[in-house]
Design an enzyme around this catalytic site. Structure first.
Site, PDB file in Angstrom:
ATOM      1  N   HIS A   1       0.472  -0.613   0.000  1.00 47.52           N
ATOM      2  CA  HIS A   1      -0.256   0.291  -0.219  1.00 47.52           C
ATOM      3  C   HIS A   1       0.656   1.315  -0.476  1.00 47.52           C
ATOM      4  O   HIS A   1       2.001   0.960   0.918  1.00 47.52           O
ATOM      5  CB  HIS A   1      -0.731  -0.037   1.221  1.00 47.52           C
ATOM      6  CG  HIS A   1      -1.804   1.130   1.553  1.00 47.52           C
ATOM      7  ND1 HIS A   1      -1.526   2.320   1.639  1.00 47.52           N
ATOM      8  CD2 HIS A   1      -3.424   0.617   1.066  1.00 47.52           C
ATOM      9  CE1 HIS A   1      -3.135   3.050   1.704  1.00 47.52           C
ATOM     10  NE2 HIS A   1      -3.702   2.322   1.863  1.00 47.52           N
TER      11      HIS A   1
ATOM     12  N   ASP B   1       3.066  -4.481   7.688  1.00 49.08           N
ATOM     13  CA  ASP B   1       2.304  -3.596   8.059  1.00 49.08           C
ATOM     14  C   ASP B   1       1.049  -4.784   8.398  1.00 49.08           C
ATOM     15  O   ASP B   1       0.179  -5.568   6.747  1.00 49.08           O
ATOM     16  CB  ASP B   1       1.951  -2.570   6.631  1.00 49.08           C
ATOM     17  CG  ASP B   1       0.675  -2.367   6.555  1.00 49.08           C
ATOM     18  OD1 ASP B   1      -0.385  -2.564   6.868  1.00 49.08           O
ATOM     19  OD2 ASP B   1       0.573  -1.459   5.485  1.00 49.08           O
TER      20      ASP B   1
ATOM     21  N   GLN C   1      -4.297  -4.957   7.683  1.00 52.33           N
ATOM     22  CA  GLN C   1      -5.168  -6.050   6.544  1.00 52.33           C
ATOM     23  C   GLN C   1      -5.420  -7.841   7.102  1.00 52.33           C
ATOM     24  O   GLN C   1      -5.839  -8.384   7.166  1.00 52.33           O
ATOM     25  CB  GLN C   1      -5.070  -6.361   5.216  1.00 52.33           C
ATOM     26  CG  GLN C   1      -5.299  -4.846   4.425  1.00 52.33           C
ATOM     27  CD  GLN C   1      -6.796  -4.795   4.147  1.00 52.33           C
ATOM     28  OE1 GLN C   1      -7.791  -5.271   4.336  1.00 52.33           O
ATOM     29  NE2 GLN C   1      -6.739  -3.686   4.194  1.00 52.33           N
TER      30      GLN C   1
ATOM     31  N   LYS D   1     -10.646  -0.896  10.205  1.00 47.89           N
ATOM     32  CA  LYS D   1     -10.586  -2.089   9.277  1.00 47.89           C
ATOM     33  C   LYS D   1     -10.758  -3.596  10.583  1.00 47.89           C
ATOM     34  O   LYS D   1     -11.304  -4.069   9.793  1.00 47.89           O
ATOM     35  CB  LYS D   1      -9.196  -2.266   8.670  1.00 47.89           C
ATOM     36  CG  LYS D   1      -9.271  -0.887   7.631  1.00 47.89           C
ATOM     37  CD  LYS D   1      -7.738  -1.823   7.042  1.00 47.89           C
ATOM     38  CE  LYS D   1      -7.032  -0.434   6.105  1.00 47.89           C
ATOM     39  NZ  LYS D   1      -8.415   0.241   4.951  1.00 47.89           N
TER      40      LYS D   1
ATOM     41  N   CYS E   1      -4.322   2.570  -3.535  1.00 45.34           N
ATOM     42  CA  CYS E   1      -2.824   3.349  -3.109  1.00 45.34           C
ATOM     43  C   CYS E   1      -2.566   2.105  -3.308  1.00 45.34           C
ATOM     44  O   CYS E   1      -1.184   2.267  -2.419  1.00 45.34           O
ATOM     45  CB  CYS E   1      -3.744   3.188  -1.774  1.00 45.34           C
ATOM     46  SG  CYS E   1      -4.811   4.368  -0.940  1.00 45.34           S
TER      47      CYS E   1
HETATM   48  N1  PLP Z   1      -1.441  -0.572   4.264  1.00 45.89           N
HETATM   49  C1  PLP Z   1      -2.735  -1.362   4.387  1.00 45.89           C
HETATM   50  C2  PLP Z   1      -2.570  -2.244   3.793  1.00 45.89           C
HETATM   51  C3  PLP Z   1      -3.834  -0.596   3.879  1.00 45.89           C
HETATM   52  O1  PLP Z   1      -5.161  -1.846   3.233  1.00 45.89           O
HETATM   53  C4  PLP Z   1      -4.293   0.320   4.604  1.00 45.89           C
HETATM   54  C5  PLP Z   1      -5.324   0.944   3.998  1.00 45.89           C
HETATM   55  O2  PLP Z   1      -6.301   0.488   3.206  1.00 45.89           O
HETATM   56  C6  PLP Z   1      -3.064   0.349   5.205  1.00 45.89           C
HETATM   57  C7  PLP Z   1      -1.536   0.815   5.150  1.00 45.89           C
HETATM   58  C8  PLP Z   1      -3.586   2.411   5.791  1.00 45.89           C
HETATM   59  O3  PLP Z   1      -4.532   2.613   6.518  1.00 45.89           O
HETATM   60  P1  PLP Z   1      -4.997   4.154   7.549  1.00 45.89           P
HETATM   61  O4  PLP Z   1      -5.619   4.554   6.443  1.00 45.89           O
HETATM   62  O5  PLP Z   1      -6.167   3.830   8.329  1.00 45.89           O
HETATM   63  O6  PLP Z   1      -3.926   4.519   7.943  1.00 45.89           O
END
Ligand code: PLP
Length: 408
Positions: free
Chosen positions: A125, A202, A205, A228, A366
């Protein structure tokens, strides 16, 4: 399907899931974007504002104590949820994005030299790419990406081959938000540890779909996001090894992160408070505590078993749609299905199925580099949760077929 798991029982706990969209029953398949909230979370947020709204950590009156106990209680719950080792290793953040930026600026930037590398993967992401690019730009380091294959699987051999002495940090998704791949993060941590390379995972998910055991993974940093995980937006956390948290300078300065302040200098509070300047999202974190209780009540192992069955069912159903291309067929994956239908733009597809009550996400998710890897500008994505059902998958396939006949 696990006979013991009844998604309908849990659906009843989510008021929003019973609403209609375009006069059709809502089929919410955008859980990787943000998940719906159970009544217990909504009630916890409301109760805080209604019954004991007060700031945390600075008031000695009863309301302040009650608010602080509830807010700090979430830290204990999250520490237990992640098998974190200690509550002091949980830094509250606004989400994964802030957690990764904290590591980028506070941990990585002071250590990076020209020529150094930060190793990520092609499936990250933007939140796990752009912060590294920003600190690389300031330090003369570069960001490199380990490749994935056509099924969306990261090759450990190729990842290992890239772990040269130039790599000063590695950052890898636990589960991909686009193709669902669940990476073998414990094995990746082992490779990194053997070379003394800190690893950030990270976990955005992963947390909603599988049990996360930080002691078993063995990484250095783990980032997660609350919305999430069926909790409120604007909540999340960074878990880090104690030695890192002690060594890292604060990222934000302000109230609540100090021991003493004078014009000769400031003595900072101990971690995690050293990284938590200012009034936090108190209601949100109290809600996150309720979300963790809720998810623990359902059981992560049961959720994972059910979703694995549902994923297999949905994959077979999508494979039966003529002209449909599915992105991501890793043997270990979460219930996230990215796809395209020949001749149909992803946005048109998502817009038209919305008229059938189905909420999908379309776009680059993203993850521009991942789209580039697959040679497409966008995909449509169905991301499932434990409250989704086979009947919803069937209705979704009927909606897709309608759209395909209309547009393809
Ligand atoms: N990393 C991953 C794999 C994600 O799916 C997301 C959100 O879609 C993020 C990071 C960013 O999360 P947040 O926008 O809640 O900070």
């Amino acid at each position: 399907m696990s006979p013991a798991f009844d998604p309908l029982r849990y659906r009843a706990d989510f008021p929003l899931l019973s609403r209609r969209v375009h006069d059709k029953p809502l089929i919410y398949f955008d859980n990787a974007n943000t998940a719906q909230k159970p009544r217990a979370v909504i009630a916890a947020v409301e109760e805080y504002y209604r019954d004991y709204n007060a700031n945390v950590a600075r008031a000695v009156h009863s309301l302040g104590e009650q608010a602080t106990a509830a807010y700090e209680g979430t830290r204990d719950k999250l520490a237990a949820f992640l098998n974190a080792g200690g509550r002091d290793q949980i830094v509250f953040t606004s989400g994964t994005t802030q957690a990764i930026n904290l590591v980028a600026y506070s941990f990585a930037l002071p250590r990076l030299q020209p020529g150094d590398e930060i190793l990520v993967t092609q499936m990250e992401h933007h939140a796990n790419i752009v912060p590294w690019q920003l600190v690389a730009g300031r330090s003369g380091a570069t960001v490199r990406a380990a490749p994935i294959d056509d099924d969306g699987v990261l090759s450990l051999d190729r990842f290992e081959a890239l772990l040269s002495s130039r790599v000063k940090l590695a950052a890898v998704a636990h589960v991909s938000n686009v193709i669902g791949t669940a990476n073998p993060v414990a094995a990746i941590a082992k490779l990194c540890r053997a070379r003394g390379i800190p690893l950030l995972v990270d976990g955005s998910q992963a947390c909603p779909h599988q049990r996360v055991d930080l002691q078993a993974i063995g990484c250095d940093f783990y980032a997660m996001t609350g919305h999430k995980l069926f909790g409120p937006t604007g909540t999340g956390a960074l878990w880090a090894r104690r030695e890192h948290l002690q060594a890292m300078p604060p990222f934000f300065g302000g109230g609540e992160m100090i021991r003493t302040v004078s014009f000769d200098g400031t003595v900072f509070a101990d971690p995690p408070h050293k990284f938590e300047a200012g009034t936090p999202n108190i209601a949100g974190f109290i809600g996150l505590g309720a979300a963790i209780d809720y998810v623990q009540g359902v059981g992560l192992d049961r959720i994972q078993a059910y979703e694995t069955e549902l994923l297999a069912y949905a994959t077979a159903a999508l494979d039966s749609v003529p002209g449909l291309r599915l992105f991501g067929r890793a043997p270990h994956k979460a219930a996230v299905l990215s796809f395209l239908i020949e001749g149909v733009h992803a946005h048109d597809l998502a817009t038209l199925v919305d008229h059938e009550g189905v909420a999908l996400r379309s776009g680059h998710h993203c993850a521009h580099p991942l789209m580039q890897r697959f040679g497409v500008p966008a995909t449509a994505r169905a991301s499932l949760a434990f409250y989704n059902t086979r009947d919803e998958v069937d209705a979704f396939i009927i909606a897709l077929d309608k759209v395909r006949r209309l547009l393809a």
